[in-house]
Design an enzyme around this catalytic site. Structure first.
Site, PDB file in Angstrom:
ATOM      1  N   LYS A  28       0.836  -1.212   0.000  1.00  0.00           N
ATOM      2  CA  LYS A  28       0.000   0.000   0.000  1.00  0.00           C
ATOM      3  C   LYS A  28       0.866   1.256   0.000  1.00  0.00           C
ATOM      4  O   LYS A  28       0.600   2.194  -0.759  1.00  0.00           O
ATOM      5  CB  LYS A  28      -0.926  -0.030   1.219  1.00  0.00           C
ATOM      6  CG  LYS A  28      -1.887   1.137   1.296  1.00  0.00           C
ATOM      7  CD  LYS A  28      -3.133   0.790   2.097  1.00  0.00           C
ATOM      8  CE  LYS A  28      -2.883   0.634   3.578  1.00  0.00           C
ATOM      9  NZ  LYS A  28      -2.555   1.920   4.259  1.00  0.00           N
ATOM     10  N   SER A  29       1.891   1.274   0.824  1.00  0.00           N
ATOM     11  CA  SER A  29       2.752   2.465   0.906  1.00  0.00           C
ATOM     12  C   SER A  29       3.401   2.757  -0.446  1.00  0.00           C
ATOM     13  O   SER A  29       3.438   3.906  -0.907  1.00  0.00           O
ATOM     14  CB  SER A  29       3.851   2.239   1.943  1.00  0.00           C
ATOM     15  OG  SER A  29       3.289   2.118   3.216  1.00  0.00           O
ATOM     16  N   ARG A  33       2.813   5.945  -3.308  1.00  0.00           N
ATOM     17  CA  ARG A  33       3.983   6.732  -3.743  1.00  0.00           C
ATOM     18  C   ARG A  33       4.217   6.608  -5.247  1.00  0.00           C
ATOM     19  O   ARG A  33       4.648   7.569  -5.895  1.00  0.00           O
ATOM     20  CB  ARG A  33       5.218   6.291  -2.951  1.00  0.00           C
ATOM     21  CG  ARG A  33       5.187   6.783  -1.489  1.00  0.00           C
ATOM     22  CD  ARG A  33       6.116   5.949  -0.628  1.00  0.00           C
ATOM     23  NE  ARG A  33       6.252   6.448   0.730  1.00  0.00           N
ATOM     24  CZ  ARG A  33       5.381   6.235   1.732  1.00  0.00           C
ATOM     25  NH1 ARG A  33       4.270   5.554   1.517  1.00  0.00           N
ATOM     26  NH2 ARG A  33       5.619   6.721   2.944  1.00  0.00           N
ATOM     27  N   GLY A 101      -5.170   7.920   5.583  1.00  0.00           N
ATOM     28  CA  GLY A 101      -4.256   8.902   6.173  1.00  0.00           C
ATOM     29  C   GLY A 101      -3.014   9.072   5.322  1.00  0.00           C
ATOM     30  O   GLY A 101      -2.515  10.187   5.132  1.00  0.00           O
ATOM     31  N   ARG A 129      -8.800  12.223  12.425  1.00  0.00           N
ATOM     32  CA  ARG A 129      -7.356  12.018  12.636  1.00  0.00           C
ATOM     33  C   ARG A 129      -6.576  13.336  12.589  1.00  0.00           C
ATOM     34  O   ARG A 129      -6.945  14.265  11.885  1.00  0.00           O
ATOM     35  CB  ARG A 129      -6.834  11.013  11.590  1.00  0.00           C
ATOM     36  CG  ARG A 129      -7.502   9.661  11.774  1.00  0.00           C
ATOM     37  CD  ARG A 129      -7.023   8.646  10.783  1.00  0.00           C
ATOM     38  NE  ARG A 129      -5.629   8.308  10.972  1.00  0.00           N
ATOM     39  CZ  ARG A 129      -4.943   7.505  10.161  1.00  0.00           C
ATOM     40  NH1 ARG A 129      -5.539   6.975   9.114  1.00  0.00           N
ATOM     41  NH2 ARG A 129      -3.685   7.235  10.396  1.00  0.00           N
ATOM     42  N   SER A 174       7.030   8.984  12.268  1.00  0.00           N
ATOM     43  CA  SER A 174       5.986   8.866  11.246  1.00  0.00           C
ATOM     44  C   SER A 174       6.570   9.036   9.848  1.00  0.00           C
ATOM     45  O   SER A 174       7.060  10.106   9.496  1.00  0.00           O
ATOM     46  CB  SER A 174       4.893   9.911  11.480  1.00  0.00           C
ATOM     47  OG  SER A 174       4.050   9.966  10.347  1.00  0.00           O
ATOM     48  N   ASP A 326       1.732  -1.263  11.764  1.00  0.00           N
ATOM     49  CA  ASP A 326       0.412  -1.701  11.300  1.00  0.00           C
ATOM     50  C   ASP A 326       0.105  -3.155  11.681  1.00  0.00           C
ATOM     51  O   ASP A 326      -1.001  -3.640  11.423  1.00  0.00           O
ATOM     52  CB  ASP A 326       0.319  -1.544   9.779  1.00  0.00           C
ATOM     53  CG  ASP A 326       0.291  -0.071   9.378  1.00  0.00           C
ATOM     54  OD1 ASP A 326      -0.165   0.759  10.183  1.00  0.00           O
ATOM     55  OD2 ASP A 326       0.735   0.241   8.257  1.00  0.00           O
ATOM     56  N   LYS A 353      -4.387   5.901  14.554  1.00  0.00           N
ATOM     57  CA  LYS A 353      -4.512   5.235  13.245  1.00  0.00           C
ATOM     58  C   LYS A 353      -5.976   5.313  12.780  1.00  0.00           C
ATOM     59  O   LYS A 353      -6.734   6.131  13.262  1.00  0.00           O
ATOM     60  CB  LYS A 353      -4.018   3.786  13.359  1.00  0.00           C
ATOM     61  CG  LYS A 353      -2.522   3.700  13.660  1.00  0.00           C
ATOM     62  CD  LYS A 353      -1.724   4.239  12.501  1.00  0.00           C
ATOM     63  CE  LYS A 353      -0.236   4.263  12.798  1.00  0.00           C
ATOM     64  NZ  LYS A 353       0.511   4.958  11.760  1.00  0.00           N
ATOM     65  N   ARG A 402      -7.629  -3.137   9.463  1.00  0.00           N
ATOM     66  CA  ARG A 402      -6.732  -4.086  10.145  1.00  0.00           C
ATOM     67  C   ARG A 402      -7.351  -4.646  11.422  1.00  0.00           C
ATOM     68  O   ARG A 402      -7.085  -5.781  11.812  1.00  0.00           O
ATOM     69  CB  ARG A 402      -5.389  -3.427  10.436  1.00  0.00           C
ATOM     70  CG  ARG A 402      -4.685  -2.966   9.166  1.00  0.00           C
ATOM     71  CD  ARG A 402      -3.215  -2.735   9.361  1.00  0.00           C
ATOM     72  NE  ARG A 402      -2.695  -1.815   8.369  1.00  0.00           N
ATOM     73  CZ  ARG A 402      -2.380  -2.141   7.114  1.00  0.00           C
ATOM     74  NH1 ARG A 402      -2.534  -3.387   6.694  1.00  0.00           N
ATOM     75  NH2 ARG A 402      -1.928  -1.239   6.275  1.00  0.00           N
TER      76      ARG A 402
HETATM   77  C1  S3P Z   1       2.544   4.688   6.127  1.00  0.00           C
HETATM   78  C2  S3P Z   1       3.063   5.034   7.345  1.00  0.00           C
HETATM   79  C3  S3P Z   1       2.511   4.597   8.629  1.00  0.00           C
HETATM   80  C4  S3P Z   1       1.502   3.440   8.472  1.00  0.00           C
HETATM   81  C5  S3P Z   1       0.594   3.637   7.290  1.00  0.00           C
HETATM   82  C6  S3P Z   1       1.388   3.787   6.009  1.00  0.00           C
HETATM   83  C7  S3P Z   1       3.185   5.203   4.912  1.00  0.00           C
HETATM   84  O1  S3P Z   1       1.873   5.692   9.248  1.00  0.00           O
HETATM   85  O2  S3P Z   1       0.750   3.281   9.639  1.00  0.00           O
HETATM   86  O3  S3P Z   1      -0.287   2.525   7.155  1.00  0.00           O
HETATM   87  O4  S3P Z   1       2.904   4.685   3.811  1.00  0.00           O
HETATM   88  O5  S3P Z   1       3.997   6.143   5.025  1.00  0.00           O
HETATM   89  P1  S3P Z   1       2.741   6.745  10.113  1.00  0.00           P
HETATM   90  O6  S3P Z   1       3.831   7.175   9.253  1.00  0.00           O
HETATM   91  O7  S3P Z   1       1.852   7.886  10.460  1.00  0.00           O
HETATM   92  O8  S3P Z   1       3.184   5.965  11.316  1.00  0.00           O
END
Ligand code: S3P
Length: 446
Positions: A28-29, A33, A101, A129, A174, A326, A353, A402
């Site tokens: 997902k991250s 990106r 988020g 949030r 973060s 996560d 979260k 989750r």
């Molecule tokens: C993420 C960072 C994390 C994670 C989120 C994905 C990201 O959050 O919990 O699911 O892709 O940068 P934080 O950076 O706020 O901890």
């Protein structure tokens, strides 16, 4: 997408052993990106293995709103025709990031140094949030944010017309904050520097380098000092998204919990800033092998082979939290089925979260007969031993994918079935969860 989906109650029951190969979705991250950096490049980026969960689809729609062309060619295969650094157009409509988020925070960073005004919103979880952690550093570049009380969405962000580069120490561990600052730094002249005391996931740094930005990371006694040279011309890339270690955690946990199971989960990212859950599983005595280690899409990956077996409680140290942030919901389910106590320290970020994940897991585990304790920053689960959790409750998912998946894994090992009030949020990150689990032989359904 901020519309309220109709709640989908789901239930998981103890059944036979799980067997087979679990092809979990793309990370997902990295998927978020890839779309954002593709939109900030001049020309066409091709992405394979993109996660087609709602969170990422919302980011794809947002990139179209900023003027990029985003096209789907087939399952997981996407093209982004970007507008270049500084080329974002002002969207005509509200940018709705749904449940994500990561989506909203990264996009805020990416637009904050362009002279455009953007209105952001999200679903009932996202509007609760904190966004000040993003808008505070973006203000240093010259951006202005007008949100609800406490810095909540909906929010209007006015990008800086004349941005200045920034030197910023991230006050909370973060990757979203770090990444928002780096993405904003792309369109500021000169060097933007981000300092993080604790290492968080480094996909933004790796991918910016891959897209041709000049970015360096220096490990110092103050932490990681990341320096980005602004105003690069990003070059379009072919991005192969590895499989998500956070999504893999659910079938892995299910196999560890359901008696007699043996499964394989191929091609899972083992990026050291993401693999704290797997380190913890090894410490708990899990029967897990990391086979065929190799590199894919610029990330270390391995095929995971997992067999059912007894687990023991462990202390999870605070310095590991960022690398498995996560995975704590499903870890707490494994801990409930372990022998002895598991103490998770340094986990207060879990409270902000998609839900307050300590509270959500604590209440559901208690309803299923498990003893837990919590402080602001610590979560303790008293293990009952393999298969001894009574279960028999309906747990609230609090619009948190989750949390929903973790309780369904619990149901696979509990004496009585475990239900969740709403499994619909699972589609944000793992749309094929139910089908994949059923394919392995799990009794999970709506
Ligand atoms: C993420 C960072 C994390 C994670 C989120 C994905 C990201 O959050 O919990 O699911 O892709 O940068 P934080 O950076 O706020 O901890």
């Amino acid at each position: 997408m901020s519309g309220h989906a109709t709640p989908i109650p789901m239930t998981a029951r103890r059944g036979g052993a799980l067997r087979g190969v679990a092809q979990v979705p793309g990370d997902k991250s990295i998927s978020h990106r890839a779309l954002i950096l593709g939109a900030l490049s001049v020309g066409e980026t091709r992405i394979s293995g993109l996660l087609e969960g709602q969170d990422v689809l919302d980011t794809a729609a947002a990139m179209q709103g900023f003027g990029a062309e985003v096209t789907q060619d087939g399952p997981g295969a996407w093209r982004v025709h970007g507008v270049g650094v500084g080329g974002f157009a002002e969207p005509e409509r509200v940018i709705d990031c749904g449940n994500s988020g990561t989506g909203v925070r990264l996009i805020m960073g990416a637009m904050a140094t362009s002279p455009i005004t953007v209105c952001f919103t999200g679903d009932a979880s996202l509007v609760k949030r904190p966004m000040a952690r993003i808008t505070d550093p973006l203000a240093l570049f010259g951006a202005r944010a007008y949100g609800r009380a406490g810095g909540r969405l909906p929010m209007v962000l006015v990008g800086a017309a004349d941005p200045v580069p920034v030197r910023y120490s991230v006050p909370v561990p973060s990757a979203q904050v770090k990444s928002a600052v780096l993405l904003a730094g792309l369109n500021a002249p000169g060097e933007t520097v981000v300092i993080e005391r604790e290492a968080t996931r480094d996909h933004t740094e790796r991918m910016l380098a891959g897209f041709g930005a000049r970015i360096t990371t220096e490990v110092t006694d103050k932490g990681r000092v990341i320096t980005l040279v602004g105003r690069p011309e990003l070059r379009p890339q072919a991005v192969a998204v590895p499989r998500d270690p956070s999504s893999a955690a659910f079938p892995v946990a299910a196999a560890l919990l359901a008696e007699g199971s043996e499964i394989t989960v191929p091609g899972v990212s083992q990026n050291p800033t993401r693999n704290g859950f797997y380190t913890t599983l090894v410490e708990m005595g899990a029967d897990i092998a990391f086979e065929n280690p190799r590199e894919e899409g610029g990330e270390p990956v391995a095929d995971l082979r997992v067999r059912y077996g007894a687990l023991k409680g462990v202390e999870v140290p605070p310095e590991r939290a960022a690398s498995m942030i996560d995975e704590y919901p499903v870890l707490s389910v494994l801990a409930a089925n372990a022998e002895g106590v598991t103490v998770m320290r340094g986990v207060k970020e879990l409270r902000v979260k998609e839900s307050d994940r300590i509270d959500a897991m604590a209440r559901g585990l208690e309803a299923c007969g498990v003893r837990v304790e919590e402080t602001e920053d610590t979560f303790t689960v008293h293990g009952m031993g393999a298969g001894n959790v009574p279960g028999g409750a309906t747990c609230e998912s609090h619009l948190d994918h989750r949390v929903a998946m973790a309780f369904l894994c619990l149901g696979l090992a509990s004496r009585a079935p475990v239900s969740v009030d709403d499994g619909s949020p699972i589609a944000t990150s793992f749309p094929a969860f139910e089908a994949l689990m059923r394919g392995l032989g799990a009794d999970v359904g709506g």
